[in-house]
Design a protein around this motif. Structure first.
Motif, PDB file in Angstrom:
ATOM      1  N   ARG A  89       0.892  -1.195  -0.006  1.00 40.85           N
ATOM      2  CA  ARG A  89      -0.025   0.062   0.055  1.00 40.85           C
ATOM      3  C   ARG A  89       0.868   1.135   0.075  1.00 40.85           C
ATOM      4  O   ARG A  89       0.701   2.141  -0.630  1.00 40.85           O
ATOM      5  CB  ARG A  89      -1.007  -0.076   1.370  1.00 40.85           C
ATOM      6  CG  ARG A  89      -1.662   1.215   1.249  1.00 40.85           C
ATOM      7  CD  ARG A  89      -3.043   1.154   0.534  1.00 40.85           C
ATOM      8  NE  ARG A  89      -3.997   2.160   0.605  1.00 40.85           N
ATOM      9  CZ  ARG A  89      -4.872   2.606  -0.033  1.00 40.85           C
ATOM     10  NH1 ARG A  89      -4.847   1.807  -1.169  1.00 40.85           N
ATOM     11  NH2 ARG A  89      -5.427   3.388   0.344  1.00 40.85           N
ATOM     12  N   TYR A  92       2.214   1.644  -3.362  1.00 40.86           N
ATOM     13  CA  TYR A  92       1.083   2.276  -4.331  1.00 40.86           C
ATOM     14  C   TYR A  92       0.926   3.746  -4.166  1.00 40.86           C
ATOM     15  O   TYR A  92       1.072   4.397  -5.043  1.00 40.86           O
ATOM     16  CB  TYR A  92       0.082   1.516  -4.081  1.00 40.86           C
ATOM     17  CG  TYR A  92      -1.285   2.075  -4.982  1.00 40.86           C
ATOM     18  CD1 TYR A  92      -1.220   1.922  -6.528  1.00 40.86           C
ATOM     19  CD2 TYR A  92      -2.071   2.683  -4.555  1.00 40.86           C
ATOM     20  CE1 TYR A  92      -2.066   2.100  -7.326  1.00 40.86           C
ATOM     21  CE2 TYR A  92      -3.369   3.146  -5.335  1.00 40.86           C
ATOM     22  CZ  TYR A  92      -3.317   2.999  -6.687  1.00 40.86           C
ATOM     23  OH  TYR A  92      -4.076   3.498  -7.559  1.00 40.86           O
ATOM     24  N   LEU A  93       0.803   4.068  -2.887  1.00 38.73           N
ATOM     25  CA  LEU A  93       0.716   5.303  -2.576  1.00 38.73           C
ATOM     26  C   LEU A  93       1.712   6.417  -3.035  1.00 38.73           C
ATOM     27  O   LEU A  93       1.553   7.509  -3.188  1.00 38.73           O
ATOM     28  CB  LEU A  93       0.013   5.789  -1.173  1.00 38.73           C
ATOM     29  CG  LEU A  93      -1.117   5.071  -0.764  1.00 38.73           C
ATOM     30  CD1 LEU A  93      -1.343   4.999   0.957  1.00 38.73           C
ATOM     31  CD2 LEU A  93      -2.193   5.531  -1.293  1.00 38.73           C
ATOM     32  N   LYS A  96       3.306   6.795  -9.072  1.00 38.69           N
ATOM     33  CA  LYS A  96       2.547   8.037 -10.000  1.00 38.69           C
ATOM     34  C   LYS A  96       1.135   7.707  -9.716  1.00 38.69           C
ATOM     35  O   LYS A  96       0.388   8.491  -9.815  1.00 38.69           O
ATOM     36  CB  LYS A  96       3.245   7.767 -11.200  1.00 38.69           C
ATOM     37  CG  LYS A  96       2.823   8.976 -12.170  1.00 38.69           C
ATOM     38  CD  LYS A  96       3.381   8.951 -13.536  1.00 38.69           C
ATOM     39  CE  LYS A  96       4.942   9.496 -13.779  1.00 38.69           C
ATOM     40  NZ  LYS A  96       5.370   9.449 -14.998  1.00 38.69           N
ATOM     41  N   GLN A  97       0.701   6.503 -10.065  1.00 37.84           N
ATOM     42  CA  GLN A  97      -0.694   6.227 -10.115  1.00 37.84           C
ATOM     43  C   GLN A  97      -1.302   6.543  -8.663  1.00 37.84           C
ATOM     44  O   GLN A  97      -2.600   7.166  -8.595  1.00 37.84           O
ATOM     45  CB  GLN A  97      -0.967   4.763 -10.346  1.00 37.84           C
ATOM     46  CG  GLN A  97      -0.493   4.098 -11.745  1.00 37.84           C
ATOM     47  CD  GLN A  97       0.918   3.807 -11.862  1.00 37.84           C
ATOM     48  OE1 GLN A  97       1.618   3.815 -10.818  1.00 37.84           O
ATOM     49  NE2 GLN A  97       1.472   3.717 -12.890  1.00 37.84           N
ATOM     50  N   GLY A  98      -0.633   6.306  -7.473  1.00 39.89           N
ATOM     51  CA  GLY A  98      -1.279   6.496  -6.297  1.00 39.89           C
ATOM     52  C   GLY A  98      -1.414   8.093  -6.039  1.00 39.89           C
ATOM     53  O   GLY A  98      -2.362   8.437  -5.480  1.00 39.89           O
ATOM     54  N   ARG A  99      -0.470   8.781  -6.389  1.00 43.08           N
ATOM     55  CA  ARG A  99      -0.477  10.320  -6.344  1.00 43.08           C
ATOM     56  C   ARG A  99      -1.628  10.940  -7.245  1.00 43.08           C
ATOM     57  O   ARG A  99      -2.341  11.784  -6.585  1.00 43.08           O
ATOM     58  CB  ARG A  99       0.753  10.896  -6.511  1.00 43.08           C
ATOM     59  CG  ARG A  99       1.994  10.550  -5.565  1.00 43.08           C
ATOM     60  CD  ARG A  99       3.185  10.985  -5.712  1.00 43.08           C
ATOM     61  NE  ARG A  99       4.171  10.650  -5.090  1.00 43.08           N
ATOM     62  CZ  ARG A  99       4.655  11.649  -4.025  1.00 43.08           C
ATOM     63  NH1 ARG A  99       4.429  12.687  -4.008  1.00 43.08           N
ATOM     64  NH2 ARG A  99       5.677  11.096  -3.369  1.00 43.08           N
ATOM     65  N   LEU A 100      -1.716  10.430  -8.332  1.00 41.64           N
ATOM     66  CA  LEU A 100      -3.024  10.876  -9.347  1.00 41.64           C
ATOM     67  C   LEU A 100      -4.197  10.598  -8.616  1.00 41.64           C
ATOM     68  O   LEU A 100      -5.051  11.318  -8.727  1.00 41.64           O
ATOM     69  CB  LEU A 100      -2.728  10.251 -10.923  1.00 41.64           C
ATOM     70  CG  LEU A 100      -1.698  10.814 -11.507  1.00 41.64           C
ATOM     71  CD1 LEU A 100      -1.273  10.088 -12.812  1.00 41.64           C
ATOM     72  CD2 LEU A 100      -2.021  12.564 -11.793  1.00 41.64           C
ATOM     73  N   GLU A 101      -4.439   9.352  -8.217  1.00 39.56           N
ATOM     74  CA  GLU A 101      -5.550   8.741  -7.620  1.00 39.56           C
ATOM     75  C   GLU A 101      -5.885   9.516  -6.441  1.00 39.56           C
ATOM     76  O   GLU A 101      -7.199   9.975  -5.998  1.00 39.56           O
ATOM     77  CB  GLU A 101      -5.688   7.096  -7.512  1.00 39.56           C
ATOM     78  CG  GLU A 101      -6.985   6.782  -7.042  1.00 39.56           C
ATOM     79  CD  GLU A 101      -6.935   5.125  -6.778  1.00 39.56           C
ATOM     80  OE1 GLU A 101      -7.812   4.727  -6.150  1.00 39.56           O
ATOM     81  OE2 GLU A 101      -6.019   4.637  -7.159  1.00 39.56           O
ATOM     82  N   PHE A 102      -5.099   9.592  -5.485  1.00 37.98           N
ATOM     83  CA  PHE A 102      -5.521  10.169  -4.049  1.00 37.98           C
ATOM     84  C   PHE A 102      -5.124  11.622  -4.041  1.00 37.98           C
ATOM     85  O   PHE A 102      -5.749  12.322  -3.197  1.00 37.98           O
ATOM     86  CB  PHE A 102      -4.978   9.200  -2.849  1.00 37.98           C
ATOM     87  CG  PHE A 102      -5.692   7.956  -2.810  1.00 37.98           C
ATOM     88  CD1 PHE A 102      -6.774   7.924  -2.289  1.00 37.98           C
ATOM     89  CD2 PHE A 102      -5.011   6.788  -3.445  1.00 37.98           C
ATOM     90  CE1 PHE A 102      -7.482   6.632  -2.140  1.00 37.98           C
ATOM     91  CE2 PHE A 102      -5.603   5.664  -3.464  1.00 37.98           C
ATOM     92  CZ  PHE A 102      -6.897   5.378  -2.640  1.00 37.98           C
ATOM     93  N   GLY A 103      -4.109  12.047  -4.661  1.00 42.48           N
ATOM     94  CA  GLY A 103      -3.661  13.286  -4.767  1.00 42.48           C
ATOM     95  C   GLY A 103      -3.171  13.764  -3.214  1.00 42.48           C
ATOM     96  O   GLY A 103      -2.056  13.261  -2.864  1.00 42.48           O
ATOM     97  N   GLU A 105      -5.250  13.719  -0.447  1.00 38.42           N
ATOM     98  CA  GLU A 105      -6.326  13.148   0.585  1.00 38.42           C
ATOM     99  C   GLU A 105      -5.870  12.402   1.838  1.00 38.42           C
ATOM    100  O   GLU A 105      -6.180  12.454   2.863  1.00 38.42           O
ATOM    101  CB  GLU A 105      -7.438  12.232  -0.030  1.00 38.42           C
ATOM    102  CG  GLU A 105      -8.188  12.985  -1.209  1.00 38.42           C
ATOM    103  CD  GLU A 105      -8.897  12.034  -2.068  1.00 38.42           C
ATOM    104  OE1 GLU A 105      -9.412  10.828  -1.427  1.00 38.42           O
ATOM    105  OE2 GLU A 105      -9.546  12.550  -3.085  1.00 38.42           O
TER     106      GLU A 105
END
Length: 108
Positions: A89, A92-93, A96-103, A105
């Motif tokens: 986890r 993932y966070l 690049k994908q995790g930063r785009l998904e959650f910004g 938050e």
């Protein structure tokens, strides 16, 4: 008639009681104590102190392990899976994908 102490000290020939034999006092039952007889023995630990040590070590270790494994194994397995989930986890966070998904938050 009861034998005198002198007769009793003489051994097992003094008549006494129903069977007409005096057995002697405690530690001397049956007659005078024997003298000059020496016996020697060797302790089993002196003969071969490591006899069966490897065999006993394997099977004693297995017996002790199998008796305790159900107390600590479930906690170890659960801890491994929780830690593995937390590491994945985190990767993932911080990807690049995790930063785009959650910004921003999950920053508490």
């Amino acid at each position: 008639m009861r034998p005198s102490p002198i007769l009793r000290a003489g051994g097992g020939d003094a008549p006494l009681g129903k069977f007409n034999k005096y057995l002697g006092g405690w530690g001397n039952l049956g007659g005078l104590p024997q003298k000059g007889i020496l016996t020697y023995g060797v302790s089993p630990n002196r003969q071969n102190p490591f006899a069966g040590a490897a065999h006993d070590a394997v099977f004693n270790t297995w017996r002790r392990f199998s008796a305790q494994v159900f107390y600590w194994a479930p906690a170890a397995v659960a801890g491994y899976y929780i830690m593995n989930w937390a590491i994945e986890r985190n990767h993932y966070l911080n990807s690049k994908q995790g930063r785009l998904e959650f910004g921003g938050e999950e920053e508490e």
